[in-house]
Scaffold this motif. Sequence first.
Motif, PDB file in Angstrom:
ATOM      1  N   ILE A 173       0.120 -12.944 -22.253  1.00 17.40           N
ATOM      2  CA  ILE A 173       1.355 -12.182 -22.057  1.00 17.40           C
ATOM      3  C   ILE A 173       2.574 -12.988 -22.511  1.00 17.40           C
ATOM      4  CG2 ILE A 173       1.950 -12.859 -19.672  1.00 17.40           C
ATOM      5  CD1 ILE A 173       2.374  -9.775 -19.206  1.00 17.40           C
ATOM      6  N   CYS A 174       2.529 -14.323 -22.358  1.00 18.71           N
ATOM      7  CA  CYS A 174       3.639 -15.163 -22.814  1.00 18.71           C
ATOM      8  C   CYS A 174       3.707 -15.195 -24.343  1.00 18.71           C
ATOM      9  CB  CYS A 174       3.495 -16.584 -22.268  1.00 18.71           C
ATOM     10  SG  CYS A 174       3.881 -16.747 -20.513  1.00 18.71           S
ATOM     11  N   GLU A 175       2.542 -15.214 -24.976  1.00 14.91           N
ATOM     12  CA  GLU A 175       2.514 -15.222 -26.434  1.00 14.91           C
ATOM     13  C   GLU A 175       2.984 -13.879 -26.994  1.00 14.91           C
ATOM     14  OE1 GLU A 175      -0.657 -16.719 -29.744  1.00 14.91           O
ATOM     15  OE2 GLU A 175      -1.345 -15.116 -28.404  1.00 14.91           O
ATOM     16  N   THR A 176       2.549 -12.798 -26.361  1.00 15.17           N
ATOM     17  CA  THR A 176       2.885 -11.457 -26.846  1.00 15.17           C
ATOM     18  C   THR A 176       4.361 -11.129 -26.650  1.00 15.17           C
ATOM     19  OG1 THR A 176       0.648 -10.685 -26.338  1.00 15.17           O
ATOM     20  CG2 THR A 176       2.359  -9.006 -26.619  1.00 15.17           C
ATOM     21  N   ASN A 177       4.902 -11.486 -25.494  1.00 13.44           N
ATOM     22  CA  ASN A 177       6.268 -11.076 -25.165  1.00 13.44           C
ATOM     23  C   ASN A 177       7.330 -12.122 -25.474  1.00 13.44           C
ATOM     24  OD1 ASN A 177       5.967  -8.344 -23.619  1.00 13.44           O
ATOM     25  ND2 ASN A 177       4.377  -9.655 -22.767  1.00 13.44           N
ATOM     26  N   PHE A 178       6.947 -13.412 -25.426  1.00 15.27           N
ATOM     27  CA  PHE A 178       7.948 -14.467 -25.609  1.00 15.27           C
ATOM     28  C   PHE A 178       7.638 -15.401 -26.766  1.00 15.27           C
ATOM     29  CE2 PHE A 178       7.608 -13.607 -20.935  1.00 15.27           C
ATOM     30  CZ  PHE A 178       8.788 -12.869 -20.822  1.00 15.27           C
ATOM     31  N   HIS A 179       6.501 -15.158 -27.447  1.00 13.76           N
ATOM     32  CA  HIS A 179       6.088 -15.951 -28.613  1.00 13.76           C
ATOM     33  C   HIS A 179       5.942 -17.433 -28.275  1.00 13.76           C
ATOM     34  CE1 HIS A 179       6.895 -12.277 -30.794  1.00 13.76           C
ATOM     35  NE2 HIS A 179       8.156 -12.299 -30.378  1.00 13.76           N
ATOM     36  N   ILE A 180       5.497 -17.721 -27.059  1.00 14.12           N
ATOM     37  CA  ILE A 180       5.245 -19.096 -26.653  1.00 14.12           C
ATOM     38  C   ILE A 180       3.814 -19.470 -27.053  1.00 14.12           C
ATOM     39  CG2 ILE A 180       5.116 -20.684 -24.681  1.00 14.12           C
ATOM     40  CD1 ILE A 180       7.048 -18.839 -23.196  1.00 14.12           C
ATOM     41  N   PRO A 181       3.617 -20.615 -27.723  1.00 10.09           N
ATOM     42  CA  PRO A 181       2.256 -21.029 -28.126  1.00 10.09           C
ATOM     43  C   PRO A 181       1.317 -21.106 -26.929  1.00 10.09           C
ATOM     44  CG  PRO A 181       3.909 -22.421 -29.163  1.00 10.09           C
ATOM     45  CD  PRO A 181       4.636 -21.574 -28.159  1.00 10.09           C
ATOM     46  N   ARG A 182       0.093 -20.651 -27.130  1.00 10.81           N
ATOM     47  CA  ARG A 182      -0.873 -20.584 -26.027  1.00 10.81           C
ATOM     48  C   ARG A 182      -1.161 -21.961 -25.434  1.00 10.81           C
ATOM     49  NH1 ARG A 182      -3.627 -15.482 -26.123  1.00 10.81           N
ATOM     50  NH2 ARG A 182      -5.341 -16.375 -24.930  1.00 10.81           N
ATOM     51  N   LEU A 183      -1.286 -22.981 -26.293  1.00 15.98           N
ATOM     52  CA  LEU A 183      -1.571 -24.313 -25.785  1.00 15.98           C
ATOM     53  C   LEU A 183      -0.402 -24.825 -24.942  1.00 15.98           C
ATOM     54  CD1 LEU A 183      -3.430 -26.740 -25.630  1.00 15.98           C
ATOM     55  CD2 LEU A 183      -2.421 -27.612 -27.751  1.00 15.98           C
ATOM     56  N   GLY A 184       0.820 -24.492 -25.342  1.00 15.90           N
ATOM     57  CA  GLY A 184       1.994 -24.889 -24.561  1.00 15.90           C
ATOM     58  C   GLY A 184       1.972 -24.282 -23.170  1.00 15.90           C
ATOM     59  N   VAL A 185       1.518 -23.030 -23.097  1.00 14.77           N
ATOM     60  CA  VAL A 185       1.389 -22.376 -21.794  1.00 14.77           C
ATOM     61  C   VAL A 185       0.352 -23.095 -20.935  1.00 14.77           C
ATOM     62  CG1 VAL A 185       0.720 -20.252 -20.603  1.00 14.77           C
ATOM     63  CG2 VAL A 185       2.095 -20.136 -22.694  1.00 14.77           C
ATOM     64  N   GLY A 186      -0.772 -23.448 -21.555  1.00 13.79           N
ATOM     65  CA  GLY A 186      -1.826 -24.150 -20.826  1.00 13.79           C
ATOM     66  C   GLY A 186      -1.352 -25.482 -20.273  1.00 13.79           C
ATOM     67  N   ILE A 187      -0.620 -26.237 -21.079  1.00  9.09           N
ATOM     68  CA  ILE A 187      -0.098 -27.533 -20.634  1.00  9.09           C
ATOM     69  C   ILE A 187       0.887 -27.347 -19.482  1.00  9.09           C
ATOM     70  CG2 ILE A 187       1.320 -29.523 -21.313  1.00  9.09           C
ATOM     71  CD1 ILE A 187       0.116 -29.226 -24.130  1.00  9.09           C
ATOM     72  N   ALA A 188       1.753 -26.348 -19.599  1.00 10.16           N
ATOM     73  CA  ALA A 188       2.747 -26.099 -18.537  1.00 10.16           C
ATOM     74  C   ALA A 188       2.072 -25.689 -17.234  1.00 10.16           C
ATOM     75  CB  ALA A 188       3.718 -25.008 -18.989  1.00 10.16           C
ATOM     76  N   ILE A 189       1.095 -24.784 -17.318  1.00 13.64           N
ATOM     77  CA  ILE A 189       0.389 -24.339 -16.114  1.00 13.64           C
ATOM     78  C   ILE A 189      -0.398 -25.491 -15.506  1.00 13.64           C
ATOM     79  CG2 ILE A 189      -1.412 -22.814 -15.224  1.00 13.64           C
ATOM     80  CD1 ILE A 189       1.190 -21.392 -15.825  1.00 13.64           C
ATOM     81  N   GLY A 190      -1.028 -26.305 -16.360  1.00 16.51           N
ATOM     82  CA  GLY A 190      -1.774 -27.460 -15.871  1.00 16.51           C
ATOM     83  C   GLY A 190      -0.876 -28.422 -15.105  1.00 16.51           C
ATOM     84  N   ALA A 191       0.326 -28.687 -15.639  1.00 17.83           N
ATOM     85  CA  ALA A 191       1.261 -29.604 -14.990  1.00 17.83           C
ATOM     86  C   ALA A 191       1.753 -29.044 -13.658  1.00 17.83           C
ATOM     87  CB  ALA A 191       2.447 -29.876 -15.919  1.00 17.83           C
ATOM     88  N   LEU A 192       2.118 -27.755 -13.658  1.00 18.64           N
ATOM     89  CA  LEU A 192       2.599 -27.125 -12.427  1.00 18.64           C
ATOM     90  C   LEU A 192       1.507 -27.083 -11.352  1.00 18.64           C
ATOM     91  CD1 LEU A 192       4.631 -24.132 -13.925  1.00 18.64           C
ATOM     92  CD2 LEU A 192       5.574 -26.115 -12.702  1.00 18.64           C
ATOM     93  N   THR A 193       0.295 -26.839 -11.791  1.00 18.67           N
ATOM     94  CA  THR A 193      -0.830 -26.791 -10.852  1.00 18.67           C
ATOM     95  C   THR A 193      -1.098 -28.169 -10.261  1.00 18.67           C
ATOM     96  OG1 THR A 193      -1.829 -24.957 -12.095  1.00 18.67           O
ATOM     97  CG2 THR A 193      -3.264 -26.165 -10.587  1.00 18.67           C
ATOM     98  N   ALA A 194      -1.037 -29.201 -11.097  1.00 22.17           N
ATOM     99  CA  ALA A 194      -1.283 -30.563 -10.630  1.00 22.17           C
ATOM    100  C   ALA A 194      -0.288 -30.965  -9.552  1.00 22.17           C
ATOM    101  CB  ALA A 194      -1.208 -31.541 -11.808  1.00 22.17           C
ATOM    102  N   VAL A 195       0.983 -30.646  -9.771  1.00 21.98           N
ATOM    103  CA  VAL A 195       2.028 -31.007  -8.813  1.00 21.98           C
ATOM    104  C   VAL A 195       1.738 -30.403  -7.445  1.00 21.98           C
ATOM    105  CG1 VAL A 195       4.462 -30.667  -8.210  1.00 21.98           C
ATOM    106  CG2 VAL A 195       3.837 -31.323 -10.536  1.00 21.98           C
ATOM    107  N   VAL A 196       1.229 -29.170  -7.438  1.00 24.00           N
ATOM    108  CA  VAL A 196       0.992 -28.475  -6.169  1.00 24.00           C
ATOM    109  C   VAL A 196      -0.311 -28.904  -5.509  1.00 24.00           C
ATOM    110  CG1 VAL A 196       0.698 -26.230  -5.057  1.00 24.00           C
ATOM    111  CG2 VAL A 196       2.331 -26.488  -6.926  1.00 24.00           C
TER     112      VAL A 196
END
Length: 461
Positions: A173-196
């Motif tokens: 959904i981020c790639e389709t609507n905001f043109h964010i690279p898929r790997l960038g999304v994965g790295i961001a989610i991984g970092a946010l998940t680790a913090v929590v």
Amino acid sequence: MYDMINSLVQAINDVVWGWGMIVLLLGTHVFLTIRTGFIQRYTISKGIKLSIAKEPDAEGEVSQFGALTTALAATIGTGNIVGVGTAIAIGGPGAVLWCWLTGVFGIATKYAESYIAVKYRVKTADGRMQGGAMYALERGLNMKWLGMLFAFFAAFASFGIGCATQVNAIAEICETNFHIPRLGVGIAIGALTAVVIFGGIRSIARVCEKLVPFMAVFYVLGCIIILCMNFDYIIPAISVICSLAFTPGAAAGGLVGNGVRMAIRYGVARGLFSNESGLGSAPIAAAAAQTRNPVRQALVSSTGTFWDTVVVCLMTGLVLVTTIMKNPSVNADTIDNGGQLTTLAFGQIPYLGPIILTLGIISFAYSTILGWAYYGERCVEYFSGKAGLLPYRLLYIAVAVIAPVVALDLVWLIADTLNALMAIPNLVAVLLLSNVMVKDTKRFIHNLDAKDDTPILVVED
């Protein structure tokens, strides 16, 4: 080789999620509803009020509300948005009624499995609460081997259903609507998940206490806006849903009832996927709650099924059916999947509709990642000890990072199969311990402030 493995896993998945599992789960829902004297009436009259009560003097790691929102974080997911649309597309609008009924009766099973999770929970030497079907099987039924199987299935299912597929949905959904690279999304989610997740259940609960109410209210408001726009079609939609749940037929917008069999199969299946009642996942969070007695927390936990299926899934179903009936251009015959149908429905809200849907899917999916991380941790610790936590967390984060750029068909199938296999040991525990549950329910249901003084077993880390 890949195709052969994929076909084999698909065949196994078709069996474990076939009619046998549906009958077993739905039958347990009805049986426990009768055994508890229709506990649903107390869920609504007392459980909702108790969910926001605080008991700092009671044993536990997090508040009752924190445990509830952690469980809701894992259960309220993309299935509530896309899954209901899939049920309507394949099983017809009558599937909405069966989905709703599954939620109503599933409240009793969520109550029972949460009760045994708290009843048989243990405490580690450093004060952490551990509970769930595995401890109920070991301590209540002397069936540790079956508890080990449950923990194994749940831990490995968490990587797929709890993590990989959710991250993939966010990336798409981020790639389709905001043109964010898929790997960038994965790295961001991984970092946010680790913090929590490195902060443990208290950290996860703090995030979920804020995220879950926001995402639920945000999505429900979107549904209410659409239903206000489709106001004239609400009563006709309810009529169509009820009639096509029992008989084949057709309605406006290409809505077709494919008969009772298809409506039941897909409505019940989507309801079970949505609220997870009977799978044994949510009670793992319930076991960490500060509560005076098991019945009190079980009532609070059972409200999760009420909010998840009885409210959110029903609203989604009404939104989709009224949209199809109101808009001739939205023809159910041309819809390939539930996601398309939901997108068209929310597209009715000018400008804000796609934003509400996008943020809803992202927040629902991310909350599921956090909730299942906790479930997986508790199960890994059960069969491998505290030493297994760090490797599990690192692997979970790694899966989150790479999930957006790998093919997930086989991962989804394997995790889906393991998810179903979790239910079997859990239902054994729930059904065989139902006499204990009924006895304590009679003892505490009219005196919920009473304290259960049974000592909680302290185990080595």
